[in-house]
Design an enzyme around this catalytic site. Structure first.
Site, PDB file in Angstrom:
ATOM      1  N   GLU A 306      76.199  49.307  61.825  1.00 30.41           N
ATOM      2  CA  GLU A 306      76.317  49.304  60.247  1.00 30.41           C
ATOM      3  C   GLU A 306      77.436  48.670  59.908  1.00 30.41           C
ATOM      4  O   GLU A 306      77.589  48.923  58.144  1.00 30.41           O
ATOM      5  CB  GLU A 306      75.264  49.967  59.738  1.00 30.41           C
ATOM      6  CG  GLU A 306      74.392  50.159  59.808  1.00 30.41           C
ATOM      7  CD  GLU A 306      72.808  50.258  59.250  1.00 30.41           C
ATOM      8  OE1 GLU A 306      71.399  49.489  59.241  1.00 30.41           O
ATOM      9  OE2 GLU A 306      72.859  51.521  58.577  1.00 30.41           O
ATOM     10  N   ASP A 380      63.841  53.151  63.272  1.00 31.37           N
ATOM     11  CA  ASP A 380      63.998  52.832  61.557  1.00 31.37           C
ATOM     12  C   ASP A 380      63.298  53.613  60.627  1.00 31.37           C
ATOM     13  O   ASP A 380      63.581  53.045  59.662  1.00 31.37           O
ATOM     14  CB  ASP A 380      65.081  52.061  60.881  1.00 31.37           C
ATOM     15  CG  ASP A 380      66.410  52.386  59.696  1.00 31.37           C
ATOM     16  OD1 ASP A 380      65.865  53.242  60.159  1.00 31.37           O
ATOM     17  OD2 ASP A 380      66.691  51.835  58.923  1.00 31.37           O
ATOM     18  N   GLU A 408      61.724  56.299  52.575  1.00 30.55           N
ATOM     19  CA  GLU A 408      62.686  54.649  52.201  1.00 30.55           C
ATOM     20  C   GLU A 408      61.751  53.138  53.061  1.00 30.55           C
ATOM     21  O   GLU A 408      61.562  52.824  52.033  1.00 30.55           O
ATOM     22  CB  GLU A 408      63.388  54.762  52.902  1.00 30.55           C
ATOM     23  CG  GLU A 408      64.284  53.462  53.295  1.00 30.55           C
ATOM     24  CD  GLU A 408      65.280  52.973  54.945  1.00 30.55           C
ATOM     25  OE1 GLU A 408      65.707  52.183  54.362  1.00 30.55           O
ATOM     26  OE2 GLU A 408      65.513  54.210  55.011  1.00 30.55           O
TER      27      GLU A 408
END
Length: 715
Positions: A306, A380, A408
């Site tokens: 990332e 993820d 998240e």
């Protein structure tokens, strides 16, 4: 002042003193309201004797006396003499009475953190002892005994021997130096960098107490998307101040290392891990860190993922990068935790496969003080994921588990989602790496491959909200992570029961229904978010709410459409031999479980298979009908949870009752939003009506697609 006004003022003051804001977490130590049990406890513990005066033992003494005096509503004396009803706390080597009562071989397998709690008779005196090899074990033993009393367990005849299954049990804070928290939903960072090192917020001590109470022994202070400045002298002085607080609770401090720090801080022209100047810079930097923090734990590194810099920038491997840092901290006893969450720089074949493809060939090429930190699943932190195929695939390399405690992808801090079932689902999964019974937990604790280095990390859900975690029930996930890090075999129901009793009430009329909806909450959330193996269909970037229609990101694998691949012919990601063949990364027994439609569980159907909308599941429902049933069942479950909570008002304080009630109303609205938005979108491809009897969506698909959240928290 009139008497009425004075009375009102006193009542208001009394209310404030009794107000429950959640700050005390599970360490409330309120008086036991069962008189019979209270008398039993008071009889069993009349005095305390703690041998030693180290900082860790001083904190153990303070916790024990505070806890006992709160629970028993009486002053407990701290005596040197031993008598009936004495609670003796001492290491084996520090007290002759312990040596006369305990066989040293009973302590041989406990390391420096395990402990024994035992009821004994010494010279016709019935006593309770807590003993260990080290002061850290005594601290953990004290917290364990207090937990037994908080949860109203009998303590008249105890015989407990326990040690942590995993060596390094860490929280990973994704906190930035400006006090924002990536994927944080409970306010700003608790680290007040501006006022450190001069001002030590008492909250730092309470943070350490909470972690020690559940066996967490390390904390990574900074975000994995690292800022090199944390390694500067200015910030190392601040880090040292925190480490001084945490050390007395047996908690080590770790930092995230930005791979390009030699360039950004040191003025070098390269960060090539094979460059002698770069290697020397890191060795000097490590020595500097240890001069400030002598027990510094080591580095956590996110590299070549990332956009983060890493060794691949210089055509080097992850092993090259990790080993350079490992050599720098090795003389000081430090470790390097190298994250396996990586992206290729090119268009991926299947993101599922990337970590395995990059790290499997490096097995055995890492230094002995390197542990590869692997997320629980291959994508993820999704509401449901299969276990990561790297577990079991790298027998020559210690692998560290990374769970996400912060929610998240699970509704942030507005959704009640108890995560112990998710953690257990992964830990109990069988990899078959060395035959049946080679569970992920046994890979992580090092027992399968005889690794002396083991670790488990939880991405923190802690912020400066008064109740630490935003949602009162989100505290349970911090608690559950710590308990499972110590004993992965614990049952999710037992952990929930403990947490409820310590945090709210021991009344069965409260405990039983709350435990029931906590245990169901994760599955219910999967139903209204990502049923049947759907995954990563949240809004881009912020991951708040549904956005299965999104298809405009910089990378294909940042878009939901990449994962569900819905069109008029069907839905799902084919990861079998006729698709991306990601299943080939698992051992044959696991592969066979998912390879065929007939053997693949419904929970993972769309993870591994692409199927027509008309495909019938074992239930007899088509995929479309099953999706509808799951989405509606999830919403119905949230409504039942609301009804249950509404009936518990008399058992809980008004402050937390009302806070949870409001948050449950928000969760119900968000569950309906998820259900309606997803079904309306997928209906454009299935071209099938909602089955009869379901309430119709109250908005159009266009309404949901036009929602925007530019200031969603946690970005």
């Amino acid at each position: 002042m009139k008497r009425t006004s004075c009375t009102l003022l006193l009542l208001l003051l009394f209310h404030c003193l009794l107000a429950e804001d959640g700050y005390r977490l599970w360490l409330r130590y309120d008086k036991i309201d069962n008189n019979s049990l209270l008398q039993q406890y008071q009889s069993a513990i009349r005095s305390v004797h703690i041998a030693g005066n180290s900082p860790v033992l001083m904190n153990a003494r303070k916790e024990l006396l505070t806890g006992l005096q709160g629970l028993l509503d009486t002053r407990i004396s701290d005596k040197t003499s031993l008598e009936t009803g004495t609670l003796l706390v001492a290491t084996y080597n520090n007290h002759e009475t312990i040596r006369s009562l305990i066989d040293q071989k009973d302590l041989n397998t406990l390391g420096n953190e395990g402990f024994i709690i035992r009821t004994v008779n010494s010279q016709q005196k019935k006593m309770l002892i807590i003993t260990a090899n080290d002061d850290a074990g005594l601290l953990y033993g004290v917290f364990h005994l207090l937990r037994l009393m908080q949860t109203r367990q009998p303590i008249q005849q105890l015989s407990i021997t326990t040690a942590p299954a995993i060596q390094h049990r860490l929280l990973n804070h994704w906190d930035n130096l400006n006090r924002t928290v990536e994927r944080g939903y409970a306010g700003s960072s608790i680290w007040d960098w501006h006022r450190l090192p001069g001002y030590l917020d008492p909250r730092y001590t309470d943070y350490a107490r909470a972690n020690a109470s559940i066996g967490i022994n390390g904390t990574v202070l900074t975000n994995v998307n690292a800022n090199a400045r944390i390694l500067s002298k200015e910030y190392l002085e601040k880090v040292a101040a925190l480490a001084n607080v945490f050390r007395a609770y047996h908690i080590k401090v770790y930092l995230t290392a930005r791979f390009s720090a030699p360039v950004e801080l040191g003025g070098l022209k390269t960060a090539d891990p094979l460059d002698p100047q770069v290697q020397d810079w890191w060795k000097k930097k490590a020595a500097e860190i240890y001069s400030y923090v002598p027990d510094f734990g080591g580095f956590l590194v996110k590299a070549n993922s990332e956009g983060q810099p890493g060794p691949q920038n210089y055509n080097r491997t992850h092993a090259d990068g990790a080993n350079m840092l490992a050599d720098a901290v090795a003389p000081h006893g430090g470790i390097v935790m190298w994250r396996a969450f990586v992206y290729s720089s090119e268009k991926p074949d299947d993101r599922f496969k990337q970590a395995y493809d990059e790290f499997k060939p490096l097995d055995g090429k890492f230094r002995k003080n390197v542990v590869v930190q692997v997320k629980n699943g291959p994508i993820d932190f999704q509401p449901r994921e299969p276990f990561h195929p790297l577990f079991g695939a790298m027998p020559a390399t210690p692998l560290m588990m990374e769970f996400q405690i912060t929610q998240e992808y699970l509704g942030f801090a507005t959704n009640l989602v108890y995560l112990a079932p998710l953690f257990k689902e992964c830990l109990d999964s069988d990899t078959y790496a060395k035959g049946k019974g080679t569970t992920v937990a046994k890979i992580v604790n090092g027992s399968i491959d005889n690794h002396s280095l083991s670790g488990i990390a939880g991405v923190s859900n802690i912020g400066n909200d008064i109740n630490w975690c935003g949602h009162p029930f989100a505290q349970s996930n911090w608690y559950a992570f710590g308990r499972l890090a110590w004993t992965p075999s614990l049952d999710a129901a037992q952990i929930a029961n403990e947490w409820i009793r310590q945090t709210f009430s021991n009344n069965p009329s409260f405990v039983n229904p709350v435990q029931e909806f906590m245990l169901a909450s994760r599955e219910n959330t999967v139903q209204y978010m990502t049923p049947l193996g759907l995954h990563h269909i949240m809004g881009n970037s912020h991951h708040y709410g549904p956005a299965p229609w999104t298809n405009h990101a910089q990378r294909a694998d940042w878009d939901p459409v990449y994962y569900h691949k819905a069109d008029t012919t069907g839905i799902g990601f084919n990861r079998t031999t006729t698709g991306s063949n990601a299943l080939a990364q698992y051992f044959p027994e696991v592969r066979r479980q998912y390879e065929t439609l007939s053997s693949c569980p419904d929970d993972y159907l769309l993870w591994f298979h692409r199927v027509p909308w008309s495909y019938r599941l074992s239930s007899g429902k088509t995929v479309w009908q099953a999706l509808c049933a799951q989405y509606y069942a999830g919403v119905d479950a949230v409504r039942r949870m609301q009804q249950t909570w509404n009936g518990l008002e008399t058992y809980v304080d008004a402050e937390r009752y009302n806070q949870v009630k409001q948050l449950m109303a928000m969760q119900e609205q968000e569950a309906v939003w998820w259900r309606n938005a997803c079904l309306l979108y997928f209906q454009t491809y299935s071209r099938m009506p909602l089955p009869d009897g379901y309430e119709p969506p109250n908005q159009t698909l266009e309404y949901y697609m036009n929602l925007r959240f530019p200031f969603a928290p946690g970005i």
